[in-house]
Structures are given as structure tokens and as C-alpha cells.
Design an enzyme around this catalytic site. Structure first.
Site, PDB file in Angstrom:
ATOM      1  N   LYS A  23      27.939  80.844  60.661  1.00 10.49           N
ATOM      2  CA  LYS A  23      27.901  80.497  61.702  1.00 10.49           C
ATOM      3  C   LYS A  23      27.565  80.885  62.691  1.00 10.49           C
ATOM      4  O   LYS A  23      27.821  82.615  63.011  1.00 10.49           O
ATOM      5  CB  LYS A  23      29.777  80.234  62.209  1.00 10.49           C
ATOM      6  CG  LYS A  23      29.883  80.332  63.333  1.00 10.49           C
ATOM      7  CD  LYS A  23      31.453  80.130  63.473  1.00 10.49           C
ATOM      8  CE  LYS A  23      31.999  80.612  65.692  1.00 10.49           C
ATOM      9  NZ  LYS A  23      33.047  81.024  65.546  1.00 10.49           N
ATOM     10  N   GLY A  77      39.307  81.204  72.533  1.00 16.68           N
ATOM     11  CA  GLY A  77      40.540  82.199  72.585  1.00 16.68           C
ATOM     12  C   GLY A  77      41.736  80.892  73.288  1.00 16.68           C
ATOM     13  O   GLY A  77      42.420  81.587  74.566  1.00 16.68           O
ATOM     14  N   ALA A 103      35.730  76.476  69.577  1.00 21.09           N
ATOM     15  CA  ALA A 103      36.442  77.131  70.841  1.00 21.09           C
ATOM     16  C   ALA A 103      37.102  76.489  71.828  1.00 21.09           C
ATOM     17  O   ALA A 103      36.916  75.361  72.238  1.00 21.09           O
ATOM     18  CB  ALA A 103      34.790  78.199  71.756  1.00 21.09           C
TER      19      ALA A 103
END
Lengths: 66, 267
Positions: free
Chosen positions: B98, B159, B185
């Protein structure tokens, strides 16, 4: 001789091999990867690869991440 | 009905939920989380070993048979991402990567240009490259041309749990791209995951929403169902919207209706 391991300066005996360095830190059986001066050292060379003064060594492993 | 399987670089992936392994207070819970989420792919990061805790390896907590997806977190340039990717591959756990090249430390937004460069270099070296990217169609096409096996557009800052702030851009990627689209995300709730799957993205990658929950194992299960529900809804085809009401019951035969004329019911 002086070597830098993971950003920290170490005083080491001449001709220290990667295998000996890992052994000193009880890392012999750990899944990890070693890079010396930005070149990855294959696992099978740990016993043969002698470190030289001013070498920059990185020892990494997988941690949790997203 | 044919089985609905996601294929990434020739690998068949049964679960459309991909989870991260970060932010767990105790890594021992990861095995239970993976079981509850029923996921096939899990992300990890590469960091310097801690000489004071040399045995702390995340690999002890990841069951065999999972696809390990190391990230290049910490990279600020394509060059750093390539270096981290090669180190990750040398760990001997596969060739998936990734790409994460961060260009801003407040929002942790990806540097799309550096990400294209890193994708090109690593795809040429035989990596299965999954780049984390800001959902821009032109960059997405460049990533595909560079050899990306999938693209991983963000929904919101890493986050942040804000949900689908980039929804319209994601819809455009779904309409235009042929490679799998994995929303990575910003997904904070199962309803966000379901909504993303409903528009036709191929999979969801999340970490914080599960790891920072009071009960990560139950939350993993909730996300599993949400991803499945959204996927089923997408495959079924959502019914269209309208500005005004469209009755669901017949508009005839009401009690207050007056019927004209008279029928003779004498025998």
C-alpha cells in the site's frame, strides 16, 4: 569502530557481522529486515557480512498500522 | 447466482472489508477482530525494531493465510516509499504494497504526484501496488496507467471518522475506472461503509473505527455486515429518488370512495 544502528551510535568491535549484532540484541530468531547504508542485506548473508566503521544500519520489523 | 468475488491482481478476495492492525491497546485482540470481520487482507507498517521489546512482532497475531498488505507510512517522497516497499518485500511476506506518501501532516493527505511516481517504480519491479490517493479522476487514471492493481481513494482524513466527505468524487471514480476502488481512510461508522458500498466501490479499508471502538470485536462484526449490506444493495440496484411522494399502496378501493350507478343484486 563506530556504527549507527536505528539512529543510535554504537561502539563495536572490528569485523562485527550482522549475525553477531543481532545476537547481541537477542534478535536472531525475529522476523526482521536489515539494511546497511540503504542496501538490503539478504538473510543468508548475515553471518558473512562484516560491518565497517561509519556504517548506517537499519533493523526493521512489522508493527500494527493502517 | 455466481459468487460475488473481488479480484485484485489475479488474487480472489472473498471479503470486501480490509482492516488495519494499528492502534490496538493490546495486539492480542487482532486475531479475534480479524475473525469477526472475516477479512482476507490486513495492513501492517514497517518500523525500526525496539531493542527493549524485540519480541513484539505483529505477525504473531495475524493468522496464516491472510494477505499481508504492508504500507509505506512515514514516506514523504516517492523515493522513501520505494525504499520502504523493498524493505517490506524483503520481510518475505509477499509482494503487496500500500503506497502511502503523505504530503501534509495536519490532514495526512497523500501527495498524489509522488504516489504516481512510486506506483510506476514499484509496479515495474513486480509489486502488487495499491496506492492511497486523493480521489482525483486524472490522478486515478495516471495511477492505473502506472500499473496500480487498485486505487485507494480517501473518504476523509485518516483517523477522522468523518465519513464520505468525498462522495461525489468517489462516484466519478466508480463510473470511470476499471480497476477495483477501495475506499481507504475516514470511514467512521458502519453506515458510512454501507453508503460507500451502495455507490459501487469494491471494498473498504478501515482501522481507527474498529480499533478505537470500546468493543473492537463487535464493531468488526458490525462493519462486516454493513459492507455486505451495501454490496448487496448495489448489486440489487437502488430504486430511484423523486421530489414528491410515490405511494406504495394502491390508489383505488378507498372506504370514502363513492361508486357511480346501481347494481341489481335481487335473485
Amino acid at each position: 569502530m563506530h556504527i549507527t544502528v536505528n539512529g543510535k551510535l554504537f561502539i563495536a568491535s572490528d569485523d562485527l557481522t550482522i549475525e553477531q549484532l543481532l545476537d547481541k540484541h537477542n534478535l536472531t530468531d525475529n522476523p526482521l529486515v536489515v539494511e546497511v547504508n540503504k542496501v538490503i542485506v539478504p538473510r543468508e548473508n548475515y553471518g558473512l557480512h562484516c560491518l565497517a566503521t561509519d556504517d548506517i544500519v537499519e533493523i526493521l520489523r512489522f508493527v500494527g498500522g493502517g | 447466482v455466481a459468487e460475488d468475488v473481488l479480484t485484485i491482481a489475479g488474487t480472489e478476495v472473498r471479503s470486501r472489508l480490509i482492516t488495519g492492525s494499528g492502534k490496538y491497546g493490546n495486539d492480542r485482540i487482532i486475531k479475534d477482530v480479524l475473525e469477526a470481520a472475516e477479512c482476507d487482507i490486513i495492513t501492517v507498517a514497517l518500523r525500526r525494531i525496539d531493542f527493549d521489546a524485540p519480541d513484539a512482532t505483529i505477525l504473531n497475531h495475524i493468522p496464516k493465510g491472510k494477505v499481508l498488505l504492508p504500507n509505506t507510512s512515514g514516506a514523504r517522497t516517492a523515493e522513501e516509499a520505494v525504499r520502504l516497499a523493498r524493505l517490506a518485500k524483503a520481510m518475505g511476506c509477499g509482494n503487496w504494497i500500500k503506497i502511502e506518501v503523505i504530503g501534509d501532516q495536519t490532514y495526512l493527505f497523500p501527495d498524489n504526484e509522488e504516489t504516481v511516481k512510486a506506483t510506476k517504480a514499484l509496479a515495474n519491479e513486480g509489486f502488487v501496488v495499491l496506492p492511497y490517493m486523493h480521489p482525483d479522476l486524472i490522478i486515478a487514471r495516471r495511477l492505473v496507467d502506472a500499473g496500480a492493481a487498485a486505487v485507494m481513494p480517501l473518504a476523509a482524513p485518516i483517523g477522522s471518522n468523518q465519513g464520505l466527505t468525498t462522495l461525489n468524487m468517489l462516484e466519478i471514480l466508480v463510473a470511470e475506472l476499471d480497476v477495483p476502488i477501495i475506499v481507504d481512510a475516514g470511514i467512521g461508522k458502519p453506515s458510512h461503509a454501507a453508503a460507500a458500498m451502495e455507490i459501487g466501490v469494491d471494498a473498504i479499508l478501515l482501522n481507527t473505527a474498529i480499533a478505537s471502538s470500546d468493543d473492537p470485536v463487535s464493531m468488526a462484526r458490525a462493519f462486516k455486515f454493513a459492507v455486505r449490506a451495501g454490496r448487496l444493495a448495489y448489486l440489487a440496484g437502488l430504486a430511484g429518488e423523486s421530489k414528491t411522494a410515490r405511494p406504495s399502496s394502491p390508489l383505488t378501493g378507498f372506504l370514502h370512495e363513492k361508486n357511480e350507478g346501481a347494481d341489481d343484486c335481487r335473485s
